[in-house]
Structures are given as C-alpha cells and as structure tokens.
Design a protein around this motif. Structure first.
Motif, mmCIF file in Angstrom:
data_model
loop_
_atom_site.group_PDB
_atom_site.id
_atom_site.type_symbol
_atom_site.label_atom_id
_atom_site.label_comp_id
_atom_site.label_asym_id
_atom_site.label_seq_id
_atom_site.Cartn_x
_atom_site.Cartn_y
_atom_site.Cartn_z
ATOM 1 N N GLY A 41 40.064 44.089 38.889
ATOM 2 C CA GLY A 41 41.223 44.914 38.555
ATOM 3 C C GLY A 41 41.004 45.839 37.378
ATOM 4 N N SER A 44 36.369 50.576 38.518
ATOM 5 C CA SER A 44 36.628 51.424 39.676
ATOM 6 C C SER A 44 35.800 51.084 40.903
ATOM 7 N N GLY A 221 41.188 47.806 46.830
ATOM 8 C CA GLY A 221 42.494 47.379 46.337
ATOM 9 C C GLY A 221 42.782 47.947 44.963
ATOM 10 N N CYS A 222 43.733 47.374 44.291
ATOM 11 C CA CYS A 222 44.285 47.975 43.068
ATOM 12 C C CYS A 222 43.370 47.816 41.863
ATOM 13 N N TYR A 223 43.285 48.891 41.095
ATOM 14 C CA TYR A 223 42.702 48.890 39.756
ATOM 15 C C TYR A 223 43.331 50.056 39.013
ATOM 16 N N VAL A 224 43.212 50.079 37.721
ATOM 17 C CA VAL A 224 43.820 51.143 36.932
ATOM 18 C C VAL A 224 43.212 52.486 37.335
ATOM 19 N N GLN A 226 43.441 53.774 40.406
ATOM 20 C CA GLN A 226 43.126 53.791 41.836
ATOM 21 C C GLN A 226 44.034 54.725 42.623
ATOM 22 N N GLU A 227 45.309 54.773 42.272
ATOM 23 C CA GLU A 227 46.253 55.610 43.014
ATOM 24 C C GLU A 227 45.861 57.085 42.939
#
Length: 328
Positions: A41, A44, A221-224, A226-227
């Motif tokens: 998490g 990247s 999946g999610c990580y800081v 990522q969006e």
C-alpha cells in the motif's frame, strides 16, 4: 559535464566497469511478518513479485496527486546474506530522500507487525555495469553480500550490497575501470534513465518520466497516487513527457533552459533537465533530457532552447541501442 577519458565509458558499454553508489544512496530496512502487505500500500509497484521470489523491484513513493516523493528499489534480503539483517526488504533511494521517506513511512505504521530502520551506515553498494558484468561477478571472491540485477547505464549490470567494512577490500579486488561522476551521468543520460533532483521531484507526475513499464503497476490495487495513475492511463497520455534532444555541434544547452517550437518562437513547450556535452552514441554531439509537451515531442520535431535559440531535434529515448551497445 564532460568526461575526461573514454576508458570507463567504453568499458561500461562493451565490457564492464564499476561504480561506487555508497555515498549517493540511503537505505531503509523493512522487516517483520507484515512487510510485504504493508509495503504493497506504500509503493507504486507490485510487492507481491518480491514475495514470489523476485530479488529486486523498482517503484516510486507518490503523494495523493501522483507526484514523485522518491524513486527507489526494493531489494529482498534473506537470512544469512548480510550480518545483522534478517529476512527484510531494503529500500534503496537517493540519499537526500532518506529522512523524508523514513518519517513518512513511520507515520503509516499503525498496527502492522513491521519494523523500519535506517541501515545506511551499515552497508556499502558497489555496482558492476556493462554487458560482461555477469561473467565478471563470477570471478570475484565475495563474502557476505546481496547481489541483484540493476541497470544504471543502459548496458545492464548488478548491484552488490556488502557490509561497510568490506567496501575497501572489494574495491581493491575490482581490477577494472572505474566510472567517475561525469561518465556515470553521460551513461545515464544516453540511456534515458530519469534521476531524482533532475527529472524526478515533487513537481513531476510519475508517468511523465517514462516510469510506466519499470516502476508502476496499474493492476495491483490501492496505493497512494494509484487513482491518478489509472486516470492518466485511461486518458492515453500526460500533457508532457520525458524526451531526448540532440543539438548541433558546439551548441551545448544549459540545464533549466526553456524550449520553444521553431514555428512559434514565443510559446514555451518544455524545459531541459539534464545535459551531456558530448555523446559518443550521437556522433559526439550534445544531448539532453527534457520534459516536452506531448504535441511537440514527436521524433524529428525542431525546437529552440533558451534565449540563444540553440537548435535541437527531438529523438526517441534511449539514445543508445539496448541490444547492441552504442548506436552507429
């Protein structure tokens, strides 16, 4: 920056040469049963690759808007490879980012069974670079160490992490050319490898610096950040990207100079980030890395740099052939 001798350059491109990375890097160790899931998490790229047996993984730590706080390599260390380090992941990053990233990661440690330590003083990192590096490593008499594939020049190579007290002994056993700072920089620029403090900083979005294939996972999946990575990928490209420039002989640009299209001399479309005064891969002409707006980054586009209007042509990165050494 201009190299004083071509010996090290030629060795790195066609055989092997060594560089001492020890003073340039900061090293944090991440240990504990939750180290893989916690780091998943934080960075990247997909840390599960390390859990499945990979030895080294490149990644970035991003802020929520996708800008680069640091680039780094994650190196798997098993019991017995290095004294005092047991089953951990080394985070190898530019030394200037060590304290900042250490504080940031520490804030994200809440209930996870993870221990974070600064081990920079304990380890040295020597790197063999060049197409014959693998054969040369087989000839070395190495004690406790971790060896991982790591390409800092575009010609392939390996990083060797050893206890600090072994550094001088290993250096004296490497009877091959040494790469000075200027030669390392030339090799890096020819290979189109971005560097923190030049192409990478907190004003740069990771995908602008051509890190998609090497440092970014869009499926894990999610990580800081990522969006933002996913949004840019769906759009197709960033507004600007890292680009290669070749200049006319003796027209050496300055780092930071603004770029303008030949047809629109008042329009700013880019900025130079790194310069090599003479590139053997490009007939000894000056070359540069630069961020250029997407619509002006097509190969063979003509640009002017700075107030003196030095003329440059856009070329694809890298400047070298990654399969045949330097370009003809």
């Amino acid at each position: 920056m201009k190299i004083q001798s071509l010996e090290g350059y030629r060795a790195a491109r066609y055989y092997t040469a060594w560089m001492d990375r020890t003073e340039q890097i900061g090293l944090l160790s991440v240990s504990g049963p939750d180290r893989f899931s916690w780091l998943q998490g934080m960075v990247s790229n997909d840390v599960r690759l390390l859990e499945q047996g990979a030895k080294r993984l490149q990644a970035c730590i991003l802020n929520p808007t996708g800008h680069v706080l640091t680039d780094l390599a994650l190196v798997a260390v098993a019991n017995g490879q290095l004294p005092a380090l047991h089953d951990c992941i080394l985070l190898d990053m530019p030394r200037e980012n060590r304290e900042k990233i250490g504080r940031l990661l520490d804030r994200f440690l809440i209930t996870e069974d993870v221990e974070l330590n600064d081990v920079t003083p304990q380890l040295a990192c020597l790197s063999l670079q060049g197409p014959a590096a693998a054969q040369r490593i087989q000839q070395l008499n190495l004690g406790p160490c971790v060896i991982v594939e790591a390409d800092h020049t575009g010609s392939g190579g390996f990083d060797i992490y050893v206890p600090t007290e072994m550094r001088d002994t290993l250096l004296h056993s490497l009877h091959i050319p040494v790469l000075d700072e200027a030669t390392v920089e030339l090799l890096r620029i020819e290979a189109g490898i971005p560097k923190y403090g030049a192409e990478l900083d907190e004003s740069v979005i990771a995908l602008e610096a051509n890190l998609r294939q090497t440092h970014i996972s869009l499926s894990k999946g999610c990580y800081v950040g990522q969006e933002i990575m996913a949004r840019i990928e769906s759009r197709g490209h960033t507004n600007r990207g890292l680009t290669g420039l070749v200049f006319s002989p003796n027209q050496i640009p300055d780092i930071g100079e603004t770029l303008y299209p030949v047809q629109e001399p008042a329009r700013e479309v880019g900025r130079i980030t790194s310069v090599a005064a003479s590139s053997p891969a490009m007939d000894n002409r000056p070359i540069a890395l630069a961020f250029v707006r997407h619509e002006f980054a097509q190969p063979n586009t003509l640009l002017h740099a700075g107030a003196s209007r030095k003329e440059a042509v856009v070329v694809p990165l890298p400047f070298i052939s990654t399969t045949q050494g330097t370009s003809e």
